[in-house]
Design a protein around this motif. Sequence first.
Motif, PDB file in Angstrom:
ATOM      1  N   HIS A  16       1.004  -1.334   0.043  1.00  0.00           N
ATOM      2  CA  HIS A  16       0.029  -0.278  -0.214  1.00  0.00           C
ATOM      3  C   HIS A  16       1.053   1.239  -0.114  1.00  0.00           C
ATOM      4  O   HIS A  16       1.402   1.739   1.022  1.00  0.00           O
ATOM      5  N   ALA A  17       1.159   1.802  -1.253  1.00  0.00           N
ATOM      6  CA  ALA A  17       2.303   2.764  -1.485  1.00  0.00           C
ATOM      7  C   ALA A  17       1.644   4.225  -1.101  1.00  0.00           C
ATOM      8  O   ALA A  17       2.444   5.147  -0.746  1.00  0.00           O
ATOM      9  N   LEU A  18       0.485   4.484  -1.511  1.00  0.00           N
ATOM     10  CA  LEU A  18      -0.031   5.772  -1.144  1.00  0.00           C
ATOM     11  C   LEU A  18      -1.657   5.549  -0.453  1.00  0.00           C
ATOM     12  O   LEU A  18      -2.416   4.503  -0.708  1.00  0.00           O
ATOM     13  N   LYS A  19      -1.685   6.511   0.623  1.00  0.00           N
ATOM     14  CA  LYS A  19      -2.764   6.130   1.606  1.00  0.00           C
ATOM     15  C   LYS A  19      -3.602   7.217   1.841  1.00  0.00           C
ATOM     16  O   LYS A  19      -3.217   8.382   2.297  1.00  0.00           O
ATOM     17  N   ASP A  20      -4.772   7.275   1.324  1.00  0.00           N
ATOM     18  CA  ASP A  20      -5.776   8.401   1.463  1.00  0.00           C
ATOM     19  C   ASP A  20      -5.265   9.574   1.303  1.00  0.00           C
ATOM     20  O   ASP A  20      -5.583  10.658   2.039  1.00  0.00           O
ATOM     21  N   ILE A  21      -4.578  10.055  -0.168  1.00  0.00           N
ATOM     22  CA  ILE A  21      -3.998  11.395  -0.179  1.00  0.00           C
ATOM     23  C   ILE A  21      -5.018  12.017  -1.010  1.00  0.00           C
ATOM     24  O   ILE A  21      -5.945  11.784  -1.832  1.00  0.00           O
ATOM     25  N   SER A  22      -5.491  13.306  -0.207  1.00  0.00           N
ATOM     26  CA  SER A  22      -6.426  14.370  -0.647  1.00  0.00           C
ATOM     27  C   SER A  22      -5.649  15.751  -0.584  1.00  0.00           C
ATOM     28  O   SER A  22      -4.950  16.140   0.401  1.00  0.00           O
ATOM     29  N   MET A  23      -5.655  16.428  -1.741  1.00  0.00           N
ATOM     30  CA  MET A  23      -5.153  17.882  -1.637  1.00  0.00           C
ATOM     31  C   MET A  23      -5.589  18.610  -3.008  1.00  0.00           C
ATOM     32  O   MET A  23      -5.886  17.924  -4.073  1.00  0.00           O
ATOM     33  N   PHE A 216       4.460  17.586   2.415  1.00  0.00           N
ATOM     34  CA  PHE A 216       5.373  16.563   3.118  1.00  0.00           C
ATOM     35  C   PHE A 216       4.784  15.260   3.071  1.00  0.00           C
ATOM     36  O   PHE A 216       3.750  15.038   3.889  1.00  0.00           O
ATOM     37  N   PHE A 217       5.441  14.353   2.357  1.00  0.00           N
ATOM     38  CA  PHE A 217       4.897  12.937   2.274  1.00  0.00           C
ATOM     39  C   PHE A 217       5.851  11.847   3.298  1.00  0.00           C
ATOM     40  O   PHE A 217       7.096  12.092   3.600  1.00  0.00           O
ATOM     41  N   LEU A 218       5.143  10.924   3.861  1.00  0.00           N
ATOM     42  CA  LEU A 218       6.089  10.143   4.833  1.00  0.00           C
ATOM     43  C   LEU A 218       5.166   8.680   4.758  1.00  0.00           C
ATOM     44  O   LEU A 218       4.037   8.763   4.999  1.00  0.00           O
ATOM     45  N   LEU A 219       5.978   7.874   4.297  1.00  0.00           N
ATOM     46  CA  LEU A 219       5.494   6.213   4.409  1.00  0.00           C
ATOM     47  C   LEU A 219       4.218   6.217   3.751  1.00  0.00           C
ATOM     48  O   LEU A 219       3.222   5.440   4.186  1.00  0.00           O
ATOM     49  N   GLY A 220       3.970   6.856   2.548  1.00  0.00           N
ATOM     50  CA  GLY A 220       2.887   6.928   1.685  1.00  0.00           C
ATOM     51  C   GLY A 220       1.536   7.774   2.157  1.00  0.00           C
ATOM     52  O   GLY A 220       0.802   7.951   1.643  1.00  0.00           O
ATOM     53  N   GLU A 221       1.984   8.500   3.115  1.00  0.00           N
ATOM     54  CA  GLU A 221       0.932   9.464   3.710  1.00  0.00           C
ATOM     55  C   GLU A 221       1.352  11.146   3.382  1.00  0.00           C
ATOM     56  O   GLU A 221       2.546  11.382   3.419  1.00  0.00           O
ATOM     57  N   LEU A 222       0.032  11.739   3.009  1.00  0.00           N
ATOM     58  CA  LEU A 222       0.469  13.349   3.309  1.00  0.00           C
ATOM     59  C   LEU A 222       0.203  13.590   4.563  1.00  0.00           C
ATOM     60  O   LEU A 222      -0.692  13.663   5.228  1.00  0.00           O
ATOM     61  N   ILE A 223       1.290  14.265   5.161  1.00  0.00           N
ATOM     62  CA  ILE A 223       1.553  14.470   6.584  1.00  0.00           C
ATOM     63  C   ILE A 223       1.162  15.893   6.546  1.00  0.00           C
ATOM     64  O   ILE A 223       0.465  16.186   7.730  1.00  0.00           O
ATOM     65  N   GLU A 224       1.643  16.581   5.906  1.00  0.00           N
ATOM     66  CA  GLU A 224       1.345  18.234   5.899  1.00  0.00           C
ATOM     67  C   GLU A 224       1.369  18.782   4.564  1.00  0.00           C
ATOM     68  O   GLU A 224       2.234  18.714   4.011  1.00  0.00           O
ATOM     69  N   TYR A 225       0.438  19.914   4.249  1.00  0.00           N
ATOM     70  CA  TYR A 225       0.352  20.623   3.185  1.00  0.00           C
ATOM     71  C   TYR A 225      -0.170  22.114   3.411  1.00  0.00           C
ATOM     72  O   TYR A 225      -1.239  22.287   3.777  1.00  0.00           O
TER      73      TYR A 225
END
Length: 249
Positions: A16-23, A216-225
Motif C-alpha cells: 500500500h504505497a499511497l494512503k488516502d491522499i487528498s489535496m 510533506f510525504f512520509l510512508l505513503g501518507e500526506l502528513i502536512e500541506y
Amino acid sequence: MIINVQKLNLWYADNHALKDISMDVPRNQITALIGPSGCGKSTFLKTLNRMQDLNPIVRIEGEVWYNGNNIYDPKMDVTDLRKHIGMVFQKANPFPMSIYDNIAYGPRTHGIRARAKLDAIVEKALKDAAIWDEVKDRLRKPALSLSGGQQQRLCIARALAVEPDILLMDEATSALDPISTGRIEELVTQLKKKYTVIMVTHNMQQAVRISDQCAFFLLGELIEYSDTSTLFSTPTDKRTEDYITGRFG
C-alpha cells in the motif's frame, strides 16, 4: 484549483504505497513534494497523468480531478491527458534525433505537419525553456551533443511544445551541477506565469527558494500541506518539523 485529489490510494501488488491522499493544487503556482526516499512523492506525481497505468501490478482507488474531469474515468483519453499534463524526469532523456525533431515530436504526434507552424512551435518552446539563444544556430545537430543542463532544458522545451497546462517535474535538477540547477530554478520560476508546476525534490532549500506550496510525504501518507513559508517556519506536525530540521529518523 487545477487539480483536486480525493482519497487517492495506490498499491504495488500488496504494498500500500499511497494512503488516502487528498489535496488541491492551485493554478499557476509551484507545488513542491518533499519527504525521505521511498515516501511516495514520485509515485504520487506519476498518478497525476496516469503514468502508473504502464505498471501492470498497480491498483488505484480514489479520484483525481483535472479541470472538472476525473482522470481515472474509463472514458478519459489518456493520450490527450498527457498532452495537458506533461512530465520531465530526473535524468534528461532527449530522443536520439536532432534538437529540432525532439521539440517537433509531440506536435507531430498530435497531427501538426505544416513546416511553418512547427518552426514557430519549436522556437517558442525553446524560448520558454530559456535555451533558444544557445541552440538556434544548431537545431539540426543531435540533441545528445548538448551538455547535461542543456539536455534537461531541452526536455522541458519538449514538454512545453504541446502547450500543457501542468508540468510535472520528478527531481529534474538532482543530476545537475549547481550552475545548471540554478538556471533550471530560474526557468521554473518564470514558467509559473504560464503553467502550473508540480515538482518532486529532495532538496529542501530548493523547495524554500522556488515553491509556493509544499507537501510533506512520509510512508505513503500526506502528513502536512500548506504554503511553503508556513510549512517551513511553523509546521503543525512534529514529523514535519523533525524532517525539515534534520532530526528525522
